[in-house]
Write a protein that holds these residues in place. Structure first.
Motif, mmCIF file in Angstrom:
data_model
loop_
_atom_site.group_PDB
_atom_site.id
_atom_site.type_symbol
_atom_site.label_atom_id
_atom_site.label_comp_id
_atom_site.label_asym_id
_atom_site.label_seq_id
_atom_site.Cartn_x
_atom_site.Cartn_y
_atom_site.Cartn_z
ATOM 1 N N LEU A 85 -111.267 -50.207 8.694
ATOM 2 C CA LEU A 85 -110.970 -50.234 7.266
ATOM 3 C C LEU A 85 -112.297 -50.320 6.524
ATOM 4 O O LEU A 85 -113.013 -51.316 6.643
ATOM 5 C CB LEU A 85 -110.097 -51.433 6.907
ATOM 6 C CG LEU A 85 -109.764 -51.577 5.427
ATOM 7 C CD1 LEU A 85 -108.755 -50.517 4.997
ATOM 8 C CD2 LEU A 85 -109.229 -52.974 5.108
ATOM 9 N N ILE A 86 -112.646 -49.274 5.798
ATOM 10 C CA ILE A 86 -113.884 -49.269 5.024
ATOM 11 C C ILE A 86 -113.561 -49.665 3.594
ATOM 12 O O ILE A 86 -112.747 -49.025 2.918
ATOM 13 C CB ILE A 86 -114.558 -47.886 5.058
ATOM 14 C CG1 ILE A 86 -114.899 -47.518 6.504
ATOM 15 C CG2 ILE A 86 -115.824 -47.893 4.202
ATOM 16 C CD1 ILE A 86 -115.561 -46.170 6.652
ATOM 17 N N ILE A 87 -114.195 -50.758 3.152
ATOM 18 C CA ILE A 87 -113.953 -51.303 1.817
ATOM 19 C C ILE A 87 -115.202 -51.082 0.964
ATOM 20 O O ILE A 87 -116.326 -51.347 1.415
ATOM 21 C CB ILE A 87 -113.617 -52.803 1.872
ATOM 22 C CG1 ILE A 87 -112.418 -53.052 2.790
ATOM 23 C CG2 ILE A 87 -113.334 -53.351 0.481
ATOM 24 C CD1 ILE A 87 -112.064 -54.515 2.947
ATOM 25 N N ASN A 88 -114.994 -50.635 -0.240
ATOM 26 C CA ASN A 88 -116.096 -50.458 -1.188
ATOM 27 C C ASN A 88 -115.648 -50.951 -2.553
ATOM 28 O O ASN A 88 -114.639 -50.487 -3.091
ATOM 29 C CB ASN A 88 -116.524 -48.993 -1.269
ATOM 30 C CG ASN A 88 -117.703 -48.799 -2.211
ATOM 31 O OD1 ASN A 88 -118.588 -49.645 -2.301
ATOM 32 N ND2 ASN A 88 -117.711 -47.679 -2.910
ATOM 33 N N GLN A 89 -116.368 -51.928 -3.078
ATOM 34 C CA GLN A 89 -116.073 -52.486 -4.409
ATOM 35 C C GLN A 89 -114.615 -52.912 -4.529
ATOM 36 O O GLN A 89 -113.955 -52.677 -5.542
ATOM 37 C CB GLN A 89 -116.445 -51.479 -5.495
ATOM 38 C CG GLN A 89 -117.926 -51.174 -5.520
ATOM 39 C CD GLN A 89 -118.316 -50.196 -6.606
ATOM 40 O OE1 GLN A 89 -117.474 -49.488 -7.136
ATOM 41 N NE2 GLN A 89 -119.594 -50.156 -6.959
ATOM 42 N N GLY A 90 -114.117 -53.537 -3.467
ATOM 43 C CA GLY A 90 -112.795 -54.142 -3.516
ATOM 44 C C GLY A 90 -111.627 -53.214 -3.277
ATOM 45 O O GLY A 90 -110.470 -53.643 -3.344
ATOM 46 N N THR A 91 -111.884 -51.951 -3.006
ATOM 47 C CA THR A 91 -110.801 -51.009 -2.738
ATOM 48 C C THR A 91 -111.017 -50.317 -1.396
ATOM 49 O O THR A 91 -112.131 -50.295 -0.861
ATOM 50 C CB THR A 91 -110.691 -49.933 -3.837
ATOM 51 O OG1 THR A 91 -111.891 -49.157 -3.861
ATOM 52 C CG2 THR A 91 -110.465 -50.570 -5.196
ATOM 53 N N ILE A 92 -109.956 -49.739 -0.854
ATOM 54 C CA ILE A 92 -110.032 -49.058 0.437
ATOM 55 C C ILE A 92 -110.617 -47.660 0.238
ATOM 56 O O ILE A 92 -110.061 -46.846 -0.503
ATOM 57 C CB ILE A 92 -108.641 -48.957 1.088
ATOM 58 C CG1 ILE A 92 -108.121 -50.357 1.433
ATOM 59 C CG2 ILE A 92 -108.704 -48.099 2.354
ATOM 60 C CD1 ILE A 92 -106.707 -50.366 1.991
ATOM 61 N N SER A 93 -111.735 -47.402 0.906
ATOM 62 C CA SER A 93 -112.304 -46.053 0.902
ATOM 63 C C SER A 93 -111.683 -45.193 1.987
ATOM 64 O O SER A 93 -111.461 -44.001 1.789
ATOM 65 C CB SER A 93 -113.822 -46.107 1.088
ATOM 66 O OG SER A 93 -114.461 -46.552 -0.087
ATOM 67 N N GLN A 94 -111.418 -45.804 3.150
ATOM 68 C CA GLN A 94 -110.763 -45.070 4.233
ATOM 69 C C GLN A 94 -110.269 -46.051 5.279
ATOM 70 O O GLN A 94 -110.876 -47.090 5.515
ATOM 71 C CB GLN A 94 -111.716 -44.057 4.885
ATOM 72 C CG GLN A 94 -111.027 -43.101 5.861
ATOM 73 C CD GLN A 94 -111.909 -41.910 6.241
ATOM 74 O OE1 GLN A 94 -113.008 -41.745 5.715
ATOM 75 N NE2 GLN A 94 -111.422 -41.078 7.141
ATOM 76 N N PHE A 95 -109.140 -45.695 5.907
ATOM 77 C CA PHE A 95 -108.611 -46.455 7.033
ATOM 78 C C PHE A 95 -108.225 -45.449 8.106
ATOM 79 O O PHE A 95 -107.380 -44.576 7.873
ATOM 80 C CB PHE A 95 -107.395 -47.285 6.619
ATOM 81 C CG PHE A 95 -106.800 -48.103 7.746
ATOM 82 C CD1 PHE A 95 -107.587 -48.986 8.464
ATOM 83 C CD2 PHE A 95 -105.464 -47.986 8.087
ATOM 84 C CE1 PHE A 95 -107.053 -49.744 9.492
ATOM 85 C CE2 PHE A 95 -104.914 -48.736 9.105
ATOM 86 C CZ PHE A 95 -105.712 -49.621 9.812
ATOM 87 N N GLY A 96 -108.860 -45.566 9.266
ATOM 88 C CA GLY A 96 -108.566 -44.608 10.321
ATOM 89 C C GLY A 96 -109.273 -44.968 11.611
ATOM 90 O O GLY A 96 -109.966 -45.986 11.703
ATOM 91 N N THR A 97 -109.100 -44.130 12.610
ATOM 92 C CA THR A 97 -109.767 -44.327 13.890
ATOM 93 C C THR A 97 -111.243 -43.987 13.742
ATOM 94 O O THR A 97 -111.652 -43.291 12.801
ATOM 95 C CB THR A 97 -109.154 -43.426 14.972
ATOM 96 O OG1 THR A 97 -109.431 -42.049 14.637
ATOM 97 C CG2 THR A 97 -107.647 -43.641 15.084
ATOM 98 N N PRO A 98 -112.083 -44.440 14.689
ATOM 99 C CA PRO A 98 -113.495 -44.062 14.641
ATOM 100 C C PRO A 98 -113.705 -42.549 14.578
ATOM 101 O O PRO A 98 -114.552 -42.067 13.815
ATOM 102 C CB PRO A 98 -114.059 -44.662 15.934
ATOM 103 C CG PRO A 98 -113.219 -45.875 16.172
ATOM 104 C CD PRO A 98 -111.833 -45.445 15.748
ATOM 105 N N HIS A 99 -112.939 -41.790 15.353
ATOM 106 C CA HIS A 99 -113.078 -40.344 15.323
ATOM 107 C C HIS A 99 -112.715 -39.768 13.949
ATOM 108 O O HIS A 99 -113.370 -38.846 13.462
ATOM 109 C CB HIS A 99 -112.208 -39.695 16.408
ATOM 110 C CG HIS A 99 -112.855 -39.672 17.750
ATOM 111 N ND1 HIS A 99 -112.844 -40.757 18.610
ATOM 112 C CD2 HIS A 99 -113.558 -38.691 18.384
ATOM 113 C CE1 HIS A 99 -113.501 -40.456 19.716
ATOM 114 N NE2 HIS A 99 -113.949 -39.202 19.607
ATOM 115 N N GLU A 100 -111.678 -40.317 13.331
ATOM 116 C CA GLU A 100 -111.301 -39.841 12.001
ATOM 117 C C GLU A 100 -112.379 -40.166 10.974
ATOM 118 O O GLU A 100 -112.688 -39.343 10.100
ATOM 119 C CB GLU A 100 -109.964 -40.464 11.582
ATOM 120 C CG GLU A 100 -108.771 -39.918 12.361
ATOM 121 C CD GLU A 100 -107.504 -40.723 12.146
ATOM 122 O OE1 GLU A 100 -106.427 -40.189 12.450
ATOM 123 O OE2 GLU A 100 -107.592 -41.886 11.676
#
Length: 250
Positions: free
Chosen positions: A201-216
Motif C-alpha cells: 500500500l503506497i500512501i502519499n499525503q494521507g491518500t492511497i496512491s496504489q495498492f497491489g502486488t510488487p509486480h503490479e
C-alpha cells in the motif's frame, strides 16, 4: 480478513489520512510504504487501536472493531526500537506478556517459538548484551507468544544492515507462512517492501496512491508519484530489482 473502510484522521485540523479503504487477506504480508509524514504510521496505530480515527470502520473477520479498545483487539506490535526491558534477560522479556495470561501458550509452544527464532543460546543474556538482530528476534518472540491475530511491525529493519537485515526479512516471511499470520509492516524503504510483501500500500499525503502486488507496482505504477518514489527517489538497489523483476527494471 481485515477491512478498513473510509478511514480518516486529522491532527490539529491537518488531514493526515483521508478515506482509506483496504482489504487484507489472512496470512498476507502487506507493507505500508510512503515518504516521511505520509500517514503510514498513523494508519498502523489506528489498526492497533493506539490512535483513534475520526471516521471510518475497522472490520476483522466480520466483527466491527472500530470502537474496541486496543487491549481487546487481539493485535500486537513490534515497535521500531523493540521496547524491550533492559533490566530483564531475553527469556524474561519473551514471557513478560504472559504474566496475566496463564495457559495462553503451552510450554511446548513457548519452546517452539524460541526454537523457531533460534534464541536458545541467548535466553540468559541481558538486553544490552544482544546484537540488533538478536533484539529483533526477542521482540518477535515476545509478540508471537501472545498469539496475535495480526502482527504489526513498525520499521522492523531500520536499525539493521547487511546479513542481519536479510536474515530478519526471511524470518518475518517465514513467520507469516508458518503461523498463517496476517502481517502489516510500516516502511519507508521500497526495497524492503518489494522483497518482503505479498502486497504493498503506497500512501502519499494521507491518500492511497496504489495498492497491489510488487509486480503490479513495478510494471503498472498508477501515477508519476509511484513511479518516481519506487524507481528513482529512494534509489532501490539495482541487483535486487533485477533479481525480482528482470533486466528491464534494473
Amino acid at each position: 480478513m481485515l477491512k478498513l473502510q473510509n478511514i480518516s484522521k486529522q491532527f490539529d485540523h491537518k488531514i493526515v489520512l483521508e478515506n482509506i479503504n483496504l482489504e487484507i487477506n489472512t496470512g498476507e504480508i502487506v507493507s505500508l510504504l510512503g515518504p516521511s509524514g505520509s500517514g503510514k504510521t498513523t494508519l498502523l496505530n489506528i489498526i492497533l487501536g493506539l490512535t483513534k480515527m475520526d471516521q471510518g470502520k475497522i472490520i476483522f473477520n466480520d466483527v466491527d472493531l472500530s470502537h474496541v479498545p486496543m487491549k481487546n483487539r487481539g493485535f500486537n506490535i513490534v515497535f521500531q526500537d523493540y521496547a524491550l526491558f533492559p533490566h530483564l534477560n531475553a527469556y524474561e522479556n519473551i514471557v513478560y506478556g504472559l504474566r496475566n495470561k496463564k495457559g495462553l501458550v503451552t510450554e511446548k509452544e513457548l519452546h517452539d517459538y524460541i526454537d523457531f527464532l533460534e534464541l536458545w543460546p541467548h535466553l540468559e543474556k541481558k538486553i544490552g548484551e544482544l546484537s540488533g538482530g538478536q533484539k529483533q528476534r526477542v521482540a518477535l518472540a515476545r509478540t508471537l507468544v501472545t498469539k496475535p491475530k495480526i502482527l504489526l511491525l513498525d520499521e522492523p529493519l531500520s536499525a539493521l544492515d547487511g546479513v542481519i537485515k536479510e536474515s530478519i526479512k526471511e524470518r518475518i516471511k517465514s513467520i507469516a507462512k508458518e503461523f498463517k499470520l496476517t502481517t502489516i509492516i510500516v516502511t519507508h524503504d521500497p526495497e524492503e517492501a518489494l522483497t518482503m510483501s505479498d502486497k504493498i500500500l503506497i500512501i502519499n499525503q494521507g491518500t492511497i496512491s496504489q495498492f497491489g502486488t510488487p509486480h503490479e507496482i513495478i510494471n503498472q505504477p498508477s501515477n508519476d508519484f509511484v513511479k518516481e518514489f519506487i524507481l528513482k527517489q529512494l534509489q532501490i538497489k539495482r541487483q535486487n530489482i533485477y533479481n525480482l523483476f528482470g533486466e528491464k527494471y534494473a
